[in-house]
Write an enzyme that holds these catalytic residues in place. Structure first.
Site, short mmCIF file in Angstrom:
data_model
loop_
_atom_site.label_atom_id
_atom_site.label_comp_id
_atom_site.label_asym_id
_atom_site.label_seq_id
_atom_site.Cartn_x
_atom_site.Cartn_y
_atom_site.Cartn_z
N HIS A 121 -6.39 -7.24 -0.21
CA HIS A 121 -6.54 -5.84 -0.58
C HIS A 121 -5.72 -5.52 -1.83
O HIS A 121 -4.64 -6.07 -2.04
CB HIS A 121 -6.07 -4.94 0.56
CG HIS A 121 -6.77 -5.19 1.86
ND1 HIS A 121 -6.23 -5.99 2.85
CD2 HIS A 121 -7.96 -4.76 2.32
CE1 HIS A 121 -7.05 -6.03 3.88
NE2 HIS A 121 -8.12 -5.30 3.58
N ASP B 86 -3.12 -10.61 -2.53
CA ASP B 86 -3.56 -10.17 -1.21
C ASP B 86 -5.07 -9.92 -1.23
O ASP B 86 -5.67 -9.69 -2.28
CB ASP B 86 -2.82 -8.87 -0.87
CG ASP B 86 -2.96 -8.44 0.57
OD1 ASP B 86 -2.04 -8.75 1.36
OD2 ASP B 86 -3.96 -7.79 0.90
N ASP C 62 -4.25 -12.82 3.89
CA ASP C 62 -5.51 -12.30 4.42
C ASP C 62 -6.70 -12.59 3.51
O ASP C 62 -7.83 -12.24 3.83
CB ASP C 62 -5.42 -10.80 4.70
CG ASP C 62 -4.76 -10.01 3.60
OD1 ASP C 62 -4.39 -10.60 2.58
OD2 ASP C 62 -4.61 -8.78 3.77
N HIS D 22 0.82 -1.22 0.00
CA HIS D 22 0.00 0.00 0.00
C HIS D 22 0.86 1.28 0.00
O HIS D 22 0.30 2.38 -0.04
CB HIS D 22 -0.93 0.03 1.22
CG HIS D 22 -1.95 -1.07 1.22
ND1 HIS D 22 -2.80 -1.30 0.16
CD2 HIS D 22 -2.26 -2.01 2.15
CE1 HIS D 22 -3.59 -2.33 0.44
NE2 HIS D 22 -3.27 -2.78 1.64
#
Length: 349
Positions: free
Chosen positions: A195, A193, A282, A158
């Site tokens: 996200h 991931d 995740d 990120h």
């Protein structure tokens, strides 16, 4: 396969996290690294501590202004009367092209996107050693190893060129890819991931030498909200070199693998000399963020599918938070990957 990690990466121990308006304990805790390290060793990997690369890996993808900020902001923040124990911004600009503020408060808002990336006295040192793990894993590939796993904690995908967020400060996957570019004309990053890897996308969005592919929960109602949509294809020279594959909430193994295979077709068409796998655990059905529903057996299949690219690979740890199956999921992925992975050609382009 080598597992690259330094215990110094655990010194960053954030406390603050504001999620959907609620203050919660920050889930990106040092114990994640302990669980993942044990799981990697259970999978038969050999621990190697990265050497000290200084600022070079971070400076290859981040601006000097941003690195100066990360190194000095906690000391500056601490001089504010009544300052919070961690650097957490309370104001943000509405664009990136305004004046650059002189104050610590203004710079925190400029360089930190959200409240999930608090900065304390140990943050920069831990993030830098995490970046060194990614760089060292890439160096192993350049020296002839077919694959290496960088246990990067804090994670990185990120983090933009000059912006932290989502538990991330330095973009480890981008750092690994940039290092691999020393010997390979083309490098692909495949992000699996929960996200979207918005920082990774942002760093390479206008480039045609690094293909970025991301599978993730549809951001229309999920972090990072503003990035990760299928319409984002790159710009300028990078147009057509970014592929997002947003998934409906609670997508399970078969749906995830179907999307992954579409992404791998794009990677094969790009014909990279080496790949970076941005590994998020995740996506698990048991992860506390609860966005997707990949099983432990599913992670083995993901590893197998990625290995069939038959390219030298740096596996960079991204998300994956504490649950009863976090370690099992990593072991499953690594077992699947190593059981299939063969490098047909490991030479300079």
């Amino acid at each position: 396969m080598k597992l690259v990690f330094d215990e110094a990466q655990k010194r960053h121990d954030p406390k603050f996290f504001l999620s959907s308006g609620a203050s919660k304990p920050n889930p990106e805790v040092p114990r994640r690294a302990d669980i993942l390290l044990a799981a990697g060793l259970d999978a038969g990997l050999e621990l190697e501590v990265p050497r000290d690369y200084g600022l070079d890996p971070a400076a290859s993808v981040h601006s000097p202004e941003y690195l100066d900020f990360l190194q000095n902001i906690f000391a500056r923040w601490s001089r504010i009367e009544g300052a919070s124990a961690e650097v957490v911004p309370n104001v943000h600009p509405d664009r990136r092209d305004g004046d650059y503020p002189a104050s610590a408060v203004g710079q925190a808002g400029y360089h930190v996107a959200d409240t999930s990336a608090p900065i304390n006295a140990e943050t920069f040192g831990s993030a830098l050693r995490s970046a060194h793990s990614a760089a060292h894993a890439a160096e192993l590939i350049l020296s002839g190893h077919p694959a290496a796993y960088a246990l990067c904690r804090p994670p990185g995908h990120h983090a933009f060129r000059d912006l932290a967020g989502g538990f991330c400060f330095l973009n480890n996957s981008a750092i690994a890819a940039q290092r691999l570019r020393r010997d390979h004309d083309r490098v692909a990053i495949i992000d699996v991931d929960l996200h979207h890897g918005n920082g990774t996308q942002g760093i390479f969005y206008a480039r045609d030498d690094v293909l970025t592919v991301s599978l993730h929960a549809d951001p229309v109602r999920f972090y990072p909200f503003f990035w990760g949509h299928a319409s984002e294809r790159g710009k300028d020279a990078g147009l057509g070199f970014n592929l997002n594959l947003p998934l409906p909430r609670h997508t399970a193994d078969d749906g995830f693998l179907s999307a992954l295979d579409r992404g791998l077709e794009r990677v094969a068409a790009f014909a990279p000399g080496a790949i970076v796998i941005a590994l998020g655990l995740d996506a698990s059905e048991h992860d506390p963020f609860g966005g997707l529903a990949v099983t432990t057996a599913g992670f083995q299949r993901i590893g197998e599918h990625l290995a069939r690219l038959e390219r030298p690979a740096v596996i960079v740890q991204e998300g994956g938070y504490i649950s009863e199956v976090l370690g099992q999921n990593l072991t499953s992925f690594l077992n699947g990957f190593t059981s299939v992975h063969r490098v047909v050609k490991n030479s300079r382009d």
